[in-house]
Design a protein around this motif. Structure first.
Motif, PDB file in Angstrom:
ATOM      1  N   GLY A 191       8.126  34.053 -58.745  1.00 34.23           N
ATOM      2  CA  GLY A 191       7.757  32.660 -58.993  1.00 34.23           C
ATOM      3  C   GLY A 191       8.597  31.696 -58.177  1.00 34.23           C
ATOM      4  O   GLY A 191       8.084  30.717 -57.633  1.00 34.23           O
ATOM      5  N   GLU A 246       3.412  29.720 -58.091  1.00 32.16           N
ATOM      6  CA  GLU A 246       2.671  30.342 -59.185  1.00 32.16           C
ATOM      7  C   GLU A 246       2.011  31.635 -58.742  1.00 32.16           C
ATOM      8  O   GLU A 246       1.571  31.763 -57.609  1.00 32.16           O
ATOM      9  N   ARG A 247       1.932  32.558 -59.654  1.00 35.09           N
ATOM     10  CA  ARG A 247       1.328  33.855 -59.357  1.00 35.09           C
ATOM     11  C   ARG A 247      -0.187  33.738 -59.401  1.00 35.09           C
ATOM     12  O   ARG A 247      -0.754  33.159 -60.306  1.00 35.09           O
TER      13      ARG A 247
END
Length: 70
Positions: A21, A26-27
């Motif tokens: 992260g 953001e993943r």
């Protein structure tokens, strides 16, 4: 004149998710963390690398001796 930055010491270790992260934001749903099975044990070889190296060196020495005799 070079300025050196000191690294901040971590108060706690971070996990893989948190590290990802921080590095990439953001993943996305395309990225997932998988756990791999441990590697299977390797089988025992009949010849070690050192034995093979010595045999090769002996063959080279014999070849050199044979060429000198000619």
């Amino acid at each position: 004149m070079r300025l050196f930055r000191r690294r901040k010491s971590r108060l706690r270790p971070i996990g893989e998710s948190e590290a990802y992260g921080r590095a990439y934001g953001e993943r996305s749903p395309q990225v997932r963390i998988v756990k791999l099975e441990p590697r299977r044990p390797r089988y025992q070889l009949k010849v070690t690398g050192e034995t093979l190296r010595r045999a090769f060196a002996e063959r080279l020495a014999k070849r050199d001796e044979h060429e000198r005799e000619k």
